[in-house]
Design a protein around this motif. Structure first.
Motif, PDB file in Angstrom:
ATOM      1  N   MET A 407       1.017  -1.210  -0.010  1.00 21.75           N
ATOM      2  CA  MET A 407      -0.035  -0.004  -0.089  1.00 21.75           C
ATOM      3  C   MET A 407       0.804   1.257   0.092  1.00 21.75           C
ATOM      4  SD  MET A 407      -3.523   0.251   0.263  1.00 21.75           S
ATOM      5  CE  MET A 407      -3.884  -1.113   1.398  1.00 21.75           C
ATOM      6  N   VAL A 408       0.459   2.340  -0.858  1.00 21.51           N
ATOM      7  CA  VAL A 408       1.382   3.608  -0.842  1.00 21.51           C
ATOM      8  C   VAL A 408       0.138   4.685  -0.616  1.00 21.51           C
ATOM      9  CG1 VAL A 408       3.179   2.713  -2.240  1.00 21.51           C
ATOM     10  CG2 VAL A 408       1.052   3.630  -3.232  1.00 21.51           C
ATOM     11  N   ASP A 409       0.733   5.678   0.239  1.00 18.11           N
ATOM     12  CA  ASP A 409      -0.131   6.889   0.149  1.00 18.11           C
ATOM     13  C   ASP A 409       0.154   7.942  -0.809  1.00 18.11           C
ATOM     14  OD1 ASP A 409      -1.136   9.356   1.185  1.00 18.11           O
ATOM     15  OD2 ASP A 409      -1.017   8.752   3.329  1.00 18.11           O
ATOM     16  N   TYR A 410      -0.927   8.070  -1.710  1.00 21.17           N
ATOM     17  CA  TYR A 410      -0.309   9.056  -2.607  1.00 21.17           C
ATOM     18  C   TYR A 410      -1.179  10.183  -2.725  1.00 21.17           C
ATOM     19  CZ  TYR A 410      -4.500   7.772  -5.504  1.00 21.17           C
ATOM     20  OH  TYR A 410      -5.615   7.573  -6.209  1.00 21.17           O
ATOM     21  N   THR A 411      -1.626  10.823  -1.429  1.00 17.18           N
ATOM     22  CA  THR A 411      -2.594  11.807  -1.204  1.00 17.18           C
ATOM     23  C   THR A 411      -1.820  12.978  -1.976  1.00 17.18           C
ATOM     24  OG1 THR A 411      -3.103  10.992   0.766  1.00 17.18           O
ATOM     25  CG2 THR A 411      -3.623  13.269   0.350  1.00 17.18           C
ATOM     26  N   GLU A 412      -0.662  13.329  -1.689  1.00 15.66           N
ATOM     27  CA  GLU A 412       0.064  14.577  -2.198  1.00 15.66           C
ATOM     28  C   GLU A 412       0.068  14.346  -3.762  1.00 15.66           C
ATOM     29  OE1 GLU A 412       1.078  13.097   0.506  1.00 15.66           O
ATOM     30  OE2 GLU A 412       0.688  14.504   1.827  1.00 15.66           O
ATOM     31  N   ALA A 413       0.494  13.650  -4.247  1.00 10.72           N
ATOM     32  CA  ALA A 413       0.093  13.166  -5.603  1.00 10.72           C
ATOM     33  C   ALA A 413      -1.117  13.304  -6.201  1.00 10.72           C
ATOM     34  CB  ALA A 413       0.911  11.658  -5.922  1.00 10.72           C
ATOM     35  N   ARG A 414      -2.161  12.737  -5.477  1.00 12.18           N
ATOM     36  CA  ARG A 414      -3.606  13.054  -6.055  1.00 12.18           C
ATOM     37  C   ARG A 414      -3.854  14.510  -6.169  1.00 12.18           C
ATOM     38  NH1 ARG A 414      -7.864   9.678  -7.567  1.00 12.18           N
ATOM     39  NH2 ARG A 414      -9.752  11.020  -7.579  1.00 12.18           N
ATOM     40  N   GLU A 415      -3.497  15.344  -5.148  1.00 13.92           N
ATOM     41  CA  GLU A 415      -3.891  16.589  -4.765  1.00 13.92           C
ATOM     42  C   GLU A 415      -3.237  17.327  -5.976  1.00 13.92           C
ATOM     43  OE1 GLU A 415      -2.735  17.605  -0.991  1.00 13.92           O
ATOM     44  OE2 GLU A 415      -4.585  16.869  -0.001  1.00 13.92           O
ATOM     45  N   MET A 416      -2.073  17.085  -6.338  1.00 14.87           N
ATOM     46  CA  MET A 416      -1.027  17.768  -7.157  1.00 14.87           C
ATOM     47  C   MET A 416      -1.834  17.339  -8.536  1.00 14.87           C
ATOM     48  SD  MET A 416       1.368  19.497  -8.129  1.00 14.87           S
ATOM     49  CE  MET A 416       2.605  19.626  -6.761  1.00 14.87           C
ATOM     50  N   GLN A 417      -2.137  16.211  -8.747  1.00 15.44           N
ATOM     51  CA  GLN A 417      -2.671  15.829 -10.199  1.00 15.44           C
ATOM     52  C   GLN A 417      -4.149  16.624 -10.170  1.00 15.44           C
ATOM     53  OE1 GLN A 417      -3.834  11.861 -10.160  1.00 15.44           O
ATOM     54  NE2 GLN A 417      -5.301  11.955 -11.968  1.00 15.44           N
ATOM     55  N   ASP A 418      -4.889  16.696  -9.021  1.00 13.94           N
ATOM     56  CA  ASP A 418      -6.054  17.548  -8.991  1.00 13.94           C
ATOM     57  C   ASP A 418      -5.826  19.200  -9.417  1.00 13.94           C
ATOM     58  OD1 ASP A 418      -7.604  15.442  -8.623  1.00 13.94           O
ATOM     59  OD2 ASP A 418      -7.933  15.962  -6.458  1.00 13.94           O
ATOM     60  N   ARG A 419      -4.662  19.538  -8.440  1.00 17.59           N
ATOM     61  CA  ARG A 419      -4.406  21.008  -9.148  1.00 17.59           C
ATOM     62  C   ARG A 419      -3.957  21.343 -10.416  1.00 17.59           C
ATOM     63  NH1 ARG A 419      -1.890  20.623  -3.774  1.00 17.59           N
ATOM     64  NH2 ARG A 419       0.021  20.185  -4.350  1.00 17.59           N
ATOM     65  N   LEU A 420      -3.040  20.237 -11.028  1.00 16.16           N
ATOM     66  CA  LEU A 420      -2.823  20.230 -12.394  1.00 16.16           C
ATOM     67  C   LEU A 420      -3.993  20.379 -13.258  1.00 16.16           C
ATOM     68  CD1 LEU A 420       0.138  17.852 -12.314  1.00 16.16           C
ATOM     69  CD2 LEU A 420       0.154  20.157 -12.749  1.00 16.16           C
ATOM     70  N   GLY A 421      -5.041  19.382 -13.096  1.00 19.91           N
ATOM     71  CA  GLY A 421      -6.137  19.498 -13.663  1.00 19.91           C
ATOM     72  C   GLY A 421      -6.748  20.856 -13.881  1.00 19.91           C
ATOM     73  N   ILE A 422      -6.888  21.565 -12.493  1.00 23.15           N
ATOM     74  CA  ILE A 422      -7.471  22.964 -12.377  1.00 23.15           C
ATOM     75  C   ILE A 422      -6.550  23.895 -13.086  1.00 23.15           C
ATOM     76  CG2 ILE A 422      -7.887  24.696 -10.703  1.00 23.15           C
ATOM     77  CD1 ILE A 422      -8.851  22.593  -8.751  1.00 23.15           C
ATOM     78  N   MET A 423      -5.229  23.707 -13.044  1.00 22.67           N
ATOM     79  CA  MET A 423      -4.548  24.618 -13.752  1.00 22.67           C
ATOM     80  C   MET A 423      -4.434  24.742 -15.432  1.00 22.67           C
ATOM     81  SD  MET A 423      -0.849  24.438 -11.277  1.00 22.67           S
ATOM     82  CE  MET A 423      -0.204  25.665 -12.336  1.00 22.67           C
ATOM     83  N   VAL A 424      -4.706  23.260 -15.812  1.00 18.98           N
ATOM     84  CA  VAL A 424      -4.762  22.927 -17.138  1.00 18.98           C
ATOM     85  C   VAL A 424      -5.950  23.659 -17.822  1.00 18.98           C
ATOM     86  CG1 VAL A 424      -5.064  21.442 -18.893  1.00 18.98           C
ATOM     87  CG2 VAL A 424      -3.415  20.982 -17.287  1.00 18.98           C
ATOM     88  N   ALA A 425      -7.152  23.438 -16.841  1.00 16.62           N
ATOM     89  CA  ALA A 425      -8.443  24.010 -17.106  1.00 16.62           C
ATOM     90  C   ALA A 425      -8.380  25.567 -17.194  1.00 16.62           C
ATOM     91  CB  ALA A 425      -9.585  23.482 -16.137  1.00 16.62           C
ATOM     92  N   GLU A 426      -7.913  26.015 -16.135  1.00 15.72           N
ATOM     93  CA  GLU A 426      -7.608  27.677 -15.982  1.00 15.72           C
ATOM     94  C   GLU A 426      -6.732  28.101 -17.117  1.00 15.72           C
ATOM     95  OE1 GLU A 426      -7.953  31.493 -14.453  1.00 15.72           O
ATOM     96  OE2 GLU A 426      -9.107  29.687 -14.214  1.00 15.72           O
ATOM     97  N   LEU A 427      -5.733  27.276 -17.427  1.00 19.95           N
ATOM     98  CA  LEU A 427      -4.828  27.941 -18.612  1.00 19.95           C
ATOM     99  C   LEU A 427      -5.568  27.853 -19.853  1.00 19.95           C
ATOM    100  CD1 LEU A 427      -1.950  28.649 -19.483  1.00 19.95           C
ATOM    101  CD2 LEU A 427      -1.451  26.132 -20.002  1.00 19.95           C
ATOM    102  N   GLN A 428      -6.588  26.628 -20.093  1.00 18.75           N
ATOM    103  CA  GLN A 428      -7.209  26.679 -21.235  1.00 18.75           C
ATOM    104  C   GLN A 428      -8.313  27.861 -21.266  1.00 18.75           C
ATOM    105  OE1 GLN A 428      -8.849  22.833 -21.013  1.00 18.75           O
ATOM    106  NE2 GLN A 428      -7.346  21.873 -22.372  1.00 18.75           N
ATOM    107  N   HIS A 429      -8.959  28.164 -20.359  1.00 23.57           N
ATOM    108  CA  HIS A 429      -9.849  29.438 -20.197  1.00 23.57           C
ATOM    109  C   HIS A 429      -9.413  30.548 -20.463  1.00 23.57           C
ATOM    110  CE1 HIS A 429     -13.002  31.836 -18.920  1.00 23.57           C
ATOM    111  NE2 HIS A 429     -12.458  32.082 -17.885  1.00 23.57           N
ATOM    112  N   ARG A 430      -8.004  30.720 -19.737  1.00 22.47           N
ATOM    113  CA  ARG A 430      -7.084  32.095 -19.729  1.00 22.47           C
ATOM    114  C   ARG A 430      -6.761  32.132 -21.294  1.00 22.47           C
ATOM    115  NH1 ARG A 430      -3.752  32.768 -14.375  1.00 22.47           N
ATOM    116  NH2 ARG A 430      -5.179  32.779 -12.964  1.00 22.47           N
ATOM    117  N   THR A 431      -6.299  31.162 -21.780  1.00 23.36           N
ATOM    118  CA  THR A 431      -5.767  31.361 -23.351  1.00 23.36           C
ATOM    119  C   THR A 431      -7.061  31.706 -23.998  1.00 23.36           C
ATOM    120  OG1 THR A 431      -4.388  29.407 -23.009  1.00 23.36           O
ATOM    121  CG2 THR A 431      -4.724  30.139 -25.251  1.00 23.36           C
ATOM    122  N   ARG A 432      -8.184  31.054 -24.186  1.00 23.18           N
ATOM    123  CA  ARG A 432      -9.367  31.434 -25.001  1.00 23.18           C
ATOM    124  C   ARG A 432      -9.592  33.012 -24.622  1.00 23.18           C
ATOM    125  NH1 ARG A 432     -11.350  26.306 -23.534  1.00 23.18           N
ATOM    126  NH2 ARG A 432     -12.303  27.193 -21.747  1.00 23.18           N
TER     127      ARG A 432
END
Length: 625
Positions: A407-432
């Motif tokens: 078993m591995v705890d990947y909470t931080e990686a999961r949160e980073m993944q969520d943040r990256l998703g938000i950032m990508v969405a925000e980047l796409q929004h800002r780019t448009r």
């Protein structure tokens, strides 16, 4: 005289054969002599078999093959032999056909026996051993002399048998002892281990010389301390002395002085007071154990450093073992709860519980590896994301018997993944949005430019303003926002440099955060005001002044926050020929039309005799909490 001679002959035969343990020969000769003395051709000796309640025809004369040494008779109550033994007296049957007291074996009738006499044989201490029986094939009445002779013969025969049994038993004991010693010697010589036997005074009784250091001469019969002086006072010597003194089994793993091999030596007290010592080469086992220890240490370090939790589930016994890190992943100290399937499933977030359990059951049924991501809730309410991977092992009949996993705890990686998703969405929004802003800005610049050179200068300056805003946005986190004081200070400094220190006054609360979606358009509006002030107003004329003030207030029933911006120039001398230029252009269109339309702002723009006065009221994002 004849019967006395028979007794004498029997005595001589016994003397010749007694020392050789030939009891059967002596008994057979006794039967021959007694038959000769009584003028019969049949006689036998029956030995009692108490454990079988029978009598064994041990010796005889005149019988067909298959009787002597093989036949057994019953010693029941109807047996004449048993009756004679019980009475300790002779029993005579003159005619077995007319005898009603006893039952007789069939082989007697087969041999034509008609009359017989039984005389019991007693050993020393009147211990019944058997019966001397004389049989006749014709009717006969045994007289008193016959009976007395037979009793005398039996009395002589009893001690002889007694002595012979002792001899036989002694010889048998010697034979068994010799066989046992021979087997022991073969075992001792055949084993690969070293073996030794020490007397209580440490005299060497046995030594198979396996894995022993070289010594001069035969060690048997010599003192252990004399043969191996290096052992005196050593760890091995102390172990042997303790095992001998305390009569307890002991073991020691040691390396003899001057040797490259490790020995596993074990000492076992023997009932006779001696000490059995066994030793074997333990070098490979020790090296293997050391490799295992290092491997386990590496694995433990890897698990601890990598923060991997391990589990081992005995499915049949329904017992689970967790590593220390596994406990911590569920918010417990090692040993705080009993590892079990129930403890695992109850720790999982209720929204993930059915899926995690379903994946486990599927792996158990299909034999595929288990892999699942799920949330666990710690006792203090903390939620962590875990990734579990495991494998089932199955028995001969296909039933699951064991499961191991990590078993591995990947909470931080999961949160980073969520943040990256938000950032990508925000980047796409800002780019448009940015593309839309650039397109609108280009359109307005084209409409306000008289030439290509004029368009290039204005467009480049406006792109630079946008670049400054993008630079500020790029340095922020996903939850951060640009403050208005940072935005206005950046724009004034970019256009007027150090001169702004004397000509410009900025006054308002620090840290008023703007919506990310509003920054680009507001920045362009401020850029237009600043550019106009640089070309025609306060920033381009010595002695003129620019004051930018801002404040925050709440308006309406919902008490929504608004940012009020007041841009005021003073001391500006406006030539008549530039009046038309400063009033027209896409900057004014941006402020009066674009800001209200895109941002819901309320604006005003006045061109006074001593400079521009512009107000902008802009809705702010809601307070957090």
């Amino acid at each position: 005289m004849r019967r006395q001679r028979v007794l004498a002959n029997f005595g001589e035969f016994v003397l010749d054969h007694e020392g050789h343990g030939e009891l059967d020969k002596i008994l057979t000769e006794g039967c021959r002599l007694i038959a000769e003395a009584l003028d019969t051709d049949l006689a036998k000796v029956i030995q009692i078999e108490p454990e079988r309640a029978s009598g064994f025809v041990r010796a005889g004369i005149g019988w067909n093959e298959g009787i002597v040494g093989k036949e057994r008779i019953s010693l029941s109550e109807r047996s004449s032999e048993a009756y004679a033994i019980a009475r300790a007296a002779p029993v005579i049957t003159n005619d077995i056909a007319a005898e009603t007291r006893f039952h007789f074996p069939a082989f007697l009738r087969d041999h034509g026996v008609i009359a017989l006499v039984n005389v019991p044989i007693f050993l020393t201490g009147r211990r019944a051993w058997g019966v001397l029986q004389v049989d006749a094939r014709e009717p006969r009445e045994f007289d008193r002399d016959d009976i007395e002779f037979l009793m005398t013969y039996a009395m002589v025969l009893g001690p002889v048998v007694d002595r012979m049994l002792v001899v036989v038993e002694r010889e048998e004991a010697r034979r068994r002892l010799a066989e046992r010693n021979d087997r022991l010697r073969r075992v001792v010589d055949g084993i690969e281990e070293g073996f030794g036997l020490l007397a209580p005074d440490f005299t060497i009784l046995e030594d198979n010389r396996k894995l022993s250091p070289p010594v001069s001469g035969d060690p048997i019969g010599r003192s252990f301390w004399e043969v191996y002086p290096q052992a005196k006072g050593s760890e091995l010597g102390r172990m042997l002395e303790r095992a001998m003194d305390e009569r307890v089994p002991l073991a020691l793993e040691h390396r003899p002085e001057g040797s490259d091999i490790w020995l596993d030596t074990r000492a076992f007290p023997v009932a006779d007071g001696s000490l059995a010592v066994l030793w074997r080469d333990a070098t490979r086992r020790r090296e293997a154990r050391e490799r295992i220890r290092k491997s386990e240490e590496w694995l433990r370090s890897a698990v601890e450093v990598g923060k991997v939790g391990l589990w081992d589930w005995d499915v049949r016994a329904d017992t689970v073992v967790w590593s220390n890190e596994h406990w911590k992943m569920y918010g417990y100290e090692p040993g705080e709860v009993e590892p079990s399937y129930e403890a695992w499933i109850e720790s999982i977030h209720e929204d993930d519980r059915a899926r995690a359990d379903g994946e486990l059951r599927r792996a158990m049924e299909t034999g595929e590896d288990y892999s699942c991501e799920f949330r666990v809730i710690h006792p203090d309410g903390t939620i962590r994301w875990l990734q579990g991977n495991g494998r089932f092992f199955f028995g001969d009949e296909g039933q699951p018997v064991r499961m191991v996993g990590a078993m591995v705890d990947y909470t931080e990686a999961r949160e980073m993944q969520d943040r990256l998703g938000i950032m990508v969405a925000e980047l796409q929004h800002r780019t448009r949005n940015l593309i839309g802003v650039v397109k609108a800005m280009a359109d307005r610049t084209v409409r306000g430019s008289a030439s290509l050179a004029g368009f290039e200068a204005k467009f480049r300056a406006r792109l630079d303003a946008m670049a400054r805003v993008q630079g500020m946005l790029s340095r922020l986190g996903s939850e951060d926002r640009i403050a208005f004081d940072e935005l206005i200070a950046s724009e004034i400094a970019a256009l007027n440099g150090d001169a702004a220190q004397a000509q410009v006054r900025l006054d308002g609360p620090r840290g008023v955060k703007l919506r990310s979606a509003t920054v680009q358009t507001l920045a362009l509006a401020l850029h237009e005001l600043a550019t106009n002030a640089l070309k025609y107003g306060a920033l381009g004329e010595e002695g003129a002044r620019l004051a930018v003030r801002w404040s925050v207030e709440r308006r309406g029933e919902d008490r929504k926050r608004w940012l009020n911006i007041d841009w005021r120039e003073s001391g500006v001398s406006i030539p008549a020929e530039s009046e038309g230029d400063r009033r027209a252009g896409d900057g004014r269109d941006l402020i009066e039309n674009a800001l209200p339309y895109q941002l819901g702002a309320r604006t005003s723009l006045e061109f006074g005799p001593d400079g521009v006065h512009c107000t902008i009221a802009l809705p702010l994002p809601r307070d957090k909490g």
